[in-house]
Design an enzyme around this catalytic site. Structure first.
Site, mmCIF file in Angstrom:
data_model
loop_
_atom_site.group_PDB
_atom_site.id
_atom_site.type_symbol
_atom_site.label_atom_id
_atom_site.label_comp_id
_atom_site.label_asym_id
_atom_site.label_seq_id
_atom_site.Cartn_x
_atom_site.Cartn_y
_atom_site.Cartn_z
ATOM 1 N N LYS A 63 -0.529 4.755 -13.758
ATOM 2 C CA LYS A 63 -1.193 3.687 -13.513
ATOM 3 C C LYS A 63 -1.272 3.242 -12.079
ATOM 4 O O LYS A 63 -2.488 2.757 -11.657
ATOM 5 C CB LYS A 63 -0.329 2.358 -14.198
ATOM 6 C CG LYS A 63 -1.376 1.103 -14.173
ATOM 7 C CD LYS A 63 -0.414 -0.325 -14.545
ATOM 8 C CE LYS A 63 0.101 -0.781 -13.169
ATOM 9 N NZ LYS A 63 0.998 -1.832 -13.348
ATOM 10 N N ASP B 27 -2.786 -2.066 -17.329
ATOM 11 C CA ASP B 27 -1.660 -2.693 -17.118
ATOM 12 C C ASP B 27 -1.541 -3.357 -18.426
ATOM 13 O O ASP B 27 -2.302 -3.411 -19.161
ATOM 14 C CB ASP B 27 -1.390 -3.542 -15.976
ATOM 15 C CG ASP B 27 -2.390 -4.674 -15.832
ATOM 16 O OD1 ASP B 27 -3.460 -4.680 -17.044
ATOM 17 O OD2 ASP B 27 -2.590 -5.498 -14.917
#
Ligand code: SF4
Length: 214
Positions: free
Chosen positions: A121, A139
């Site tokens: 991420k 997220d």
């Protein structure tokens, strides 16, 4: 409505607003972005923004941060989540940038993910926001909102969600879509009680459609 139609509708809506979405993290270059994103794991952007100005004033470059001890970094970031691990990671990341990458933040996934404390991420955020590359950081907000709207084929995890979104969103809009979905999740499609009555994309939303049929 197909997934493609939902995505096209959502993109069309956000484009029609004419606002260029931006990260709420404060940063001035790729290094400060990387630092801020690493600090933001399990922590709010607001809190990260409270510590990064002093931290980056003291250690503005990978060279400067690589010479710090984890304890010295901890002094600046003690108020955010997981400060001990993050201090170690920031020093390790800076050292590797200096030793392997000439003190420059790389823009490719493999290099980014080789840095201590940098996962998929974080790498995606740096690629999308810092380098303008087609990448889709997923997220908790992007994951939840995508599943509710019905544009992630009921993805079971962030990686599945990322792959479906990347396959369906034009590459040049991936970074913008990340911000649109994230901000929508933060302020409208909130985790416990989504504000569907105020939501401008409800006509494309599977969750809303189902709820209204009941
Ligand atoms: S209609 Fe409700 S569930 Fe759907 S995106 Fe909007 S806020 Fe979220």
């Amino acid at each position: 409505m197909t997934t493609g139609e939902r995505i096209a509708g959502v993109i069309g809506y956000f484009l029609s607003k004419g606002v260029k979405p931006e990260s709420e993290l404060k940063y001035s270059d790729q290094f400060s972005l990387l630092v801020a994103v690493m600090l933001s794991a399990q922590c709010t952007d607001k809190r990260v923004n409270m510590v990064t100005p002093a931290l980056l004033k003291a250690y503005p470059t990978p060279e400067a941060m690589s010479k710090a001890s984890a304890n010295e970094i901890l002094h600046f970031i003690g108020s955010i989540s997981y400060p001990n691990a993050k201090s170690e990671h920031l020093v390790g990341m800076s050292k590797m940038l200096v030793e392997r990458f000439g003190g420059i933040v790389p823009g490719d996934r493999d290099s980014l993910e080789s840095l201590p404390g940098v996962g998929r991420k974080t790498a995606n955020v740096v690629m999308a926001v810092g380098f303008g590359l087609p990448a889709m950081p997923v997220d908790t907000h992007v994951f939840r909102v995508s599943n509710r709207i019905g544009i992630s084929n009921n993805a079971r995890n962030p990686l599945q969600c990322e792959k479906v979104l990347m396959a369906n969103i034009p590459p040049e809009l991936c970074a913008d879509m990340h911000h649109w979905l994230l901000l929508h999740g933060r302020y409208v499609c909130t985790a416990r009680t989504p504000k569907c009555e105020k939501c401008d994309i409800k006509s494309y939303c599977k969750y809303h459609g189902k709820k209204n049929k009941q």
